[in-house]
Write an enzyme that holds these catalytic residues in place. Sequence first.
Site, short mmCIF file in Angstrom:
data_model
loop_
_atom_site.label_atom_id
_atom_site.label_comp_id
_atom_site.label_asym_id
_atom_site.label_seq_id
_atom_site.Cartn_x
_atom_site.Cartn_y
_atom_site.Cartn_z
N HIS A 98 0.87 -1.18 0.00
CA HIS A 98 0.00 0.00 0.00
C HIS A 98 0.91 1.23 0.00
O HIS A 98 1.69 1.42 0.92
CB HIS A 98 -0.90 -0.02 1.24
CG HIS A 98 -1.95 1.04 1.21
ND1 HIS A 98 -3.02 0.99 0.35
CD2 HIS A 98 -2.10 2.18 1.91
CE1 HIS A 98 -3.78 2.06 0.54
NE2 HIS A 98 -3.25 2.79 1.48
N ASP A 141 0.60 5.13 -0.16
CA ASP A 141 -0.27 6.31 -0.18
C ASP A 141 0.35 7.34 -1.12
O ASP A 141 1.50 7.74 -0.94
CB ASP A 141 -0.43 6.86 1.23
CG ASP A 141 -1.35 5.98 2.06
OD1 ASP A 141 -2.38 5.54 1.52
OD2 ASP A 141 -1.05 5.71 3.24
N ASP A 191 -8.06 0.97 1.57
CA ASP A 191 -7.87 1.93 2.66
C ASP A 191 -8.78 3.14 2.61
O ASP A 191 -8.70 4.00 3.49
CB ASP A 191 -6.40 2.39 2.64
CG ASP A 191 -6.02 3.19 3.87
OD1 ASP A 191 -6.60 2.94 4.94
OD2 ASP A 191 -5.13 4.06 3.78
N HIS A 230 -6.98 9.12 -1.28
CA HIS A 230 -7.70 9.00 0.00
C HIS A 230 -7.00 9.61 1.21
O HIS A 230 -7.50 9.45 2.33
CB HIS A 230 -8.09 7.54 0.27
CG HIS A 230 -6.94 6.60 0.46
ND1 HIS A 230 -6.53 5.72 -0.51
CD2 HIS A 230 -6.14 6.37 1.52
CE1 HIS A 230 -5.52 5.00 -0.05
NE2 HIS A 230 -5.25 5.37 1.18
#
Length: 1021
Positions: free
Chosen positions: A270, A272, A382, A586
């Site tokens: 993941h 970001d 997420d 996000h």
Amino acid sequence: MHDTTARTTARLERFTHDWLEPAVLRETRPLDVEAWTVGGEPVPFAEAVAADYAPFALGTPWGRPWDTTWFHVTGAVPAAWSGDAAPADTRVELVVDLGFTGAGPGFQAEGTAWTRDGRIIKAVEPRNQHVPLAAGQALDAEGRVDLYVEAAANPDVPGGAWTRPTPMGAWETSGPDPIYALRTMHVALVDETVWELLQDVRALHGLVRVLPATSPRAAEVLRALEDMLDAVDPDDVAGTAAAGRAALATALAAPATASAHRIHAVGHAHIDSAWLWPTRETVRKCARTFSNVLALMDSDPDVKFACSSAQQYSWVQEHYPELFERIRERVREGRFVPVGGMWVESDTNMPGGEALARQLVEGKRYFVEELGVEPKEVWLPDSFGYTAALPQLARLAGSDNFLTQKISWNDTNRMPHHTFWWEGIDGSRVFTHFPPVDTYNSDLSAEELARAEQQYAEKGRANTSLVPFGYGDGGGGPTREMVAAARRTRDLEGSPRVELSDSQSFFDAARAEYADPATWTGEMYLEYHRGTYTSQARTKRGNRRSEHLLREAELWAATAAVRTGADYPAERLRRLWRTVLLQQFHDILPGSSIAWVHREAERNYAEVARELEEVIGAALRALVGEGDRPVAVNAGPFARDGVAGLGATALDAARGAGTVAPVPDGDGWVLANDLVRVVVDGNGHVVSAVDRAGGREAILPGARANLLQLHRDVPNEWEAWDIDEHYRRSTTDLVDAAKIEVVDGASGPALRVLRELGSSRVEQDLALPTGGRGLRITTRVDWHERQKLLKLAFPLDVRAERATSEIQFGHVHRPTHVNTSWDHARFETVAHRWVHVGEPGFGVAVANDSTYGHDITRTRTDDATDAQGARGTTVRLSLLRAPMFPDPDADQGEHELTCELVVGAGIGDAVHAGYALNLPERVVAGDHGVEPLVAVDDDAVVVEAVKLAEDGSGDVVVRLYESRGGRARARVTPAFEHTGVEVTDLLERPLAAPAGTPGRDGDAVVLELTPFQVVTLRVRR
Ligand SMILES: [Zn+2]
């Protein structure tokens, strides 16, 4: 037998830590290190290697926050380690410790190892510190080490204190002092048998921790570990490791039970796209993580990796073309697997309808064009809750599966399912998996595997779940230790069966074993992070404005292309869309990033607006001709003030004042037209708003609407993310006005109300249009509060069991009561351009131009008796917050937010008001009006986008939807030469069996739409 569990476990822990782990590296030798510090933003490899390097000793501090230091590493590999002289079962590696802290990978210093000719080898990160030394790469022709390590001094922004204001979130505030010291830059001889023994021990020790102590299997494994401890000599671990492995072989060979849970372990990272680091650092994080993955694939043929976000591939393609080619090769092999199909892993609460569609369109186009792959799942582990519009959009983009994780963070209720059908507002459904492991960053430890098995809610009907493994949030990805854990749990008694897999294989298996799971209908509201609808209001305003400017730009550019032959700026629009889509990531649009990210987002939105105004201006100039007549331009879908939707009309003369003059009345003022009569008291509050046709009052008796309320807003944790329920019990009503006066506003007279609170200042303009039923309230705030929430309240005399909120391509209903724990936990909700509450025959809408957070509650009147419950409903908009982490200055400064109280409004009126407020009429000078490219004869059917086709064919694409939740039969008439009309998916590909297949009626296409159905039409020219 005497119970020695505790003593054996303690012995095992000490042995592992003190002897086994240190014995993995048989020998190490320091290398020669030179360094060069950039002293600014990252530079390309070619620039870095040409710099002047100076000798650099181990132990020396390096790296002020966000700076980069390049280390040049050289030296000999001992002759006895390589070639024929190399000891059996060993390998040689570089080991790097940049001065790593206890923070996790991706949340502190990270490095990229480069060959001297500029090829990325692999990253070095905490818990993944090795660099393979291969001839021709890290080794020169003489077999000497010669490579570069690009070390990023990324600070640990929270530093373990996730609520403390930190200066680390911006280059300028983060201080000049180095925050790391180089610890290790060694060439090492790795003992492969000891390493394998360490992995055996970790797997079995983990089993002992998760199995019931009373189980025969736990005892058996513990005894095997004890035998291993007896067999391995701490003074000669290398020489006795094989004996240790032999002692564990039987325990590791015991097969899993028949009913063991089945886990598809999918390598993942993941990353970001921005969060506690700016996007520029994410570019490097992608290179680091992806090179880790490629290195792991080189050493292990079974490793697969699921990688979402077209944006991240695109960054690597642009900045690291050589690495991108290697990724492309692994994609072709089916090992580096694109998933998700979106441009970024976006928020899904706030992006508008067209924008959420474009996340899928831009993402899928990229994956198909650049990687030759079309992902068939939407992958959003997420994001902070999931809009009920998503199932339809996923289906219309050609995706039939959905994966999320975050909903396990609910603070009140547990989702009842892990594998289920998720059904959206229009009835579309996607096959959905919510991994019971409760993390998207698993390390495949026994604890996590056991959690997946224990929590899996579909037991008895199905038995398969997905576990995404690999360090994440800040990237890092899977490691060889994780793969070793997967290998050992493939078929191991006491453990779920773990298979290295990929997303599609999981979904195929899950559908095969559980073809008809339960259904979850409507939004998946995250009972957490409710502040993300409001934090960083300028970022949110930028998003809303950009979405509507993009609509205008595409509409007018397409119209100009068809009507005048003007060039359609397809590439420019695509680039601007991609900027807006990136910022819907996000942690950006939700307002949960560091200061750096949000200041950059604000600059980007300003630039997007500037460019879009250019596009709009050029298209309109081409359309309306040379002249000095005022031409009223309406980009909205509905006719307004005599101007057709999607068209423009030349006026004979400039229009007069658009708003009524406020009339003094006692202490206060009256604003009235033929439709509504509004009374404002001497403090600027709306105390009456009457629908003149039926005489119905909209404001709750005795209550004040347009009431600003200030709350203490100090959540327990996650400041920018969370509004905690206790905020409601600390309220200050901003009752007194410092000044009220009538002013000449931009569109006519307005009542201006000034309020002061502490060092902040609020100025509101209240204006009623001459011909409309919406009281427009523009609130300008100079905001200098900290940890406060500013709400704007409208107590309405409407008894509404439920509130209606606009989402993408439709709306949702949410109860206003708190009967169940689910209702109670939904105390702050998201809406797009409007909310509506109503009784049969009468309703009120509150529209807004840039607000997302709302709360809508049942309200008793002040004089209610014990016998009288809630007669009214209070609608409140969450205007501003001021969280202090991760951006200590979030939301400080100037804001402008506009809303509109629409009295006597049905859902259709609310839809109209939402578009009208967000797409204000433009008046330009010209010669003539513009005939709309397309006309729709049903008011419930709304045109969301008009554009030229993505394929450059010049075809016109019209996206529309049924907006009221009912059936509609609409005639859609293209007003230009065309050769045919077809229904397509979001990617403008013909649909095989489209719902509402168009019939023809002369020039018109006749559509039969079901509730909230989205239809994309391609009009061929
Ligand atoms: Zn994330």
